[in-house]
Design an enzyme around this catalytic site. Sequence first.
Site, PDB file in Angstrom:
ATOM      1  N   LYS A  23      39.813  36.965 -67.349  1.00 39.41           N
ATOM      2  CA  LYS A  23      39.678  38.204 -66.328  1.00 39.41           C
ATOM      3  C   LYS A  23      40.987  38.934 -66.407  1.00 39.41           C
ATOM      4  CE  LYS A  23      40.415  34.491 -63.318  1.00 39.41           C
ATOM      5  NZ  LYS A  23      40.052  33.137 -63.099  1.00 39.41           N
ATOM      6  N   LYS A  34      38.777  40.810 -60.991  1.00 36.42           N
ATOM      7  CA  LYS A  34      37.515  40.654 -60.875  1.00 36.42           C
ATOM      8  C   LYS A  34      36.996  41.977 -60.315  1.00 36.42           C
ATOM      9  CE  LYS A  34      37.357  35.203 -60.826  1.00 36.42           C
ATOM     10  NZ  LYS A  34      37.458  34.286 -60.139  1.00 36.42           N
TER      11      LYS A  34
END
Lengths: 405, 405
Positions: free
Chosen positions: A100, A200
């Site tokens: 991520k 995220k």
Amino acid sequence: MKVAVMGYGTVGSGVVEVIESHEKVIKKRTDGVALEVKRILDLREFPDDPHASLFTKDFNEILNDGEIEVVAETMGGVNPAYEFTKKLLEAGKSVVSSNKELVAQKGLELLETAKAHGVNYLFEASVGGGIPIIRPMDQCLAANNIEGIAGILNGTTNFILTKMIEDGMTFEDALKLAQDNGYAEKDPTADIEGFDACRKVCILASLAFGKHVYPNQVECEGITKITLEDVAYISSAKGVIKLLGQIKYIDENSIAAFVSPAVVFNGSQLASVNGVFNAILVRGDAVGDVCFYGPGAGKLPTASAVVADMVDAAKHTQRRKIFGWGEGSEDYVIDHKEKITMPFYVRAKAKQSEIQRIFSEVKFLTRYGQPSDEVAFITDEMTENKLRQKLDAINTINIIKVTNY
Amino acid sequence: MKVAVMGYGTVGSGVVEVIESHEKVIKKRTDGVALEVKRILDLREFPDDPHASLFTKDFNEILNDGEIEVVAETMGGVNPAYEFTKKLLEAGKSVVSSNKELVAQKGLELLETAKAHGVNYLFEASVGGGIPIIRPMDQCLAANNIEGIAGILNGTTNFILTKMIEDGMTFEDALKLAQDNGYAEKDPTADIEGFDACRKVCILASLAFGKHVYPNQVECEGITKITLEDVAYISSAKGVIKLLGQIKYIDENSIAAFVSPAVVFNGSQLASVNGVFNAILVRGDAVGDVCFYGPGAGKLPTASAVVADMVDAAKHTQRRKIFGWGEGSEDYVIDHKEKITMPFYVRAKAKQSEIQRIFSEVKFLTRYGQPSDEVAFITDEMTENKLRQKLDAINTINIIKVTNY
């Protein structure tokens, strides 16, 4: 089809395990094509590993191997994952990633590199671990204008908050328990300060609205200031505190995006998400609210999402998926404190009469053992800047956003 | 790209509306290809509709129109939707459908027809309305062996049960309210007897395990026998009653699949799904439990799922998606009453001592106003046949399965 795995940590070793243990179901989904791990890149030694013969410390052995068509990048961190990924895409190999941090920092560039070379860069595992979210948002909600997203995106902080809410543990004790259980790192900063959730949020926002959002554009507030007193007051209002990543569509050229603790009222699908689980609620103009729930981390859940991307890449060798986003701008993410209105929870050293003089209407909350000089209340909707201005002369202990998800 | 819509009811008119109102976001997802509705098939007259010029009563005007590449079938029912769909696929047009009855009855044949003619037959909207579920199961969970599925698949019955649980309404009053609100048909049989949920169970089972399951293979028990007394007993055990479709993997050649009321304990993601909402929980061997929540019906939610499939079909004109399943067999769905063990809730006219003589261990439940000759209890795990045998001499009022989801 020959594949490679870069990074043999928790997720990477899980990827190799899932590929081997799920050969049958994978072949069913690819119309007969099996995945075979030909190389594993890691600088560490794994002499006793059954795959010892596959290991290499030399990235070029993967890059220059014409047989390897798909590579899983499970190294984490921006460097050297970034250079490796870029070179692989340029060499015509598809790359799938659980990283991520890299996608949030360099996703746009890597997606463009993939496009230029007719291959795929996929990263379902980078948000929500094993929860399907990237693909459903891209495909199933394709006929919706997305109005907003709210997610419990970090299992560690959700575990800590759940322990505080359900078992009355202090933040410190709950963090210690999370560390003892292996849910939190020795240095828990990235989790408890919201940086992990922030990455995220960047990926979800980029995907939902088509323009890249970088981590430094998203304001983060962690959970370190949350106390059992706040938990008790909010419980009396039939709500819970969750660390939420929130994204709101404003117009074509601007969104709001932030990570912070937030009051979620019972009845919301997000209120019942407990422990290390994650959930992401997407609000579309046609579909309304849909919510995706599941394990947000963990070896096999995350690995199974990486392997699903490898399956997808294997199915799309002849043709790129239409998937990606463009460049944003510096002022694309607006100052939510100035522009977004919402109710707030406030705890302060003050008298009810003082608060009533300042706010036309608030809902006072109570808790067992409440000191006579303490008040807690939920305000009407206003901007955060307006609220702080109103509270200028008040000795405020804590302010928490109230969400409408 | 020119498209057509067959059936201008709630969903079909929603499809036309979503295509027109979401042109921009659709073009983003197709890399610039807009969808344009060229023909709408319906036998009724819509003289005042702004699309009046597009209507036709002649199916051949769609079938023989070489420009039309994708057709949405939102007619419902097996006939004539089946013949129309088959002919369109044979003519090289992709078809997308919200018609769960047709997919459950003829899905295998239509998928094979699509494959034979190099086109797609997609039906995301047939299960869970606007909730993404078909595609996530097929793609994102591709690296999982699915162990089981449990779903709240019918909004009407979930609305009725929610009203009984939360507001203490009787079944009859709650059904009346559902009809007044337009959630239930005048003839509510398909909903309250579980037939609608059954069709969705067939589609989910076929997709998850690769063999077609037909509605007559899935035993259905509706909610008409549930009373407020049952609700009260189960509430005392911190649970709720939901109408669940359940599917369990047994081995390569057999599954269990049934629709019935089931006790779900609080803490389950399914327990907090209220009103007309749907949720589907999928248990994978690698990922664990993931749950998909959202509106299971409704004009725009369902239409947005149909249009998302049209977008997908538009993106895949050059290449078929690998998607489908094979033929099952008559004994593929096993007799769950004989083979599957679970705990059961039982209410009976009996004394506690009688029950204790029969069962080694049960958990007795209580309710306000409980008559002295009534007992309610939750058993250990056993098969339903074994349970009924044990209860042979007891005057049983109700038996409800207890789920482990």
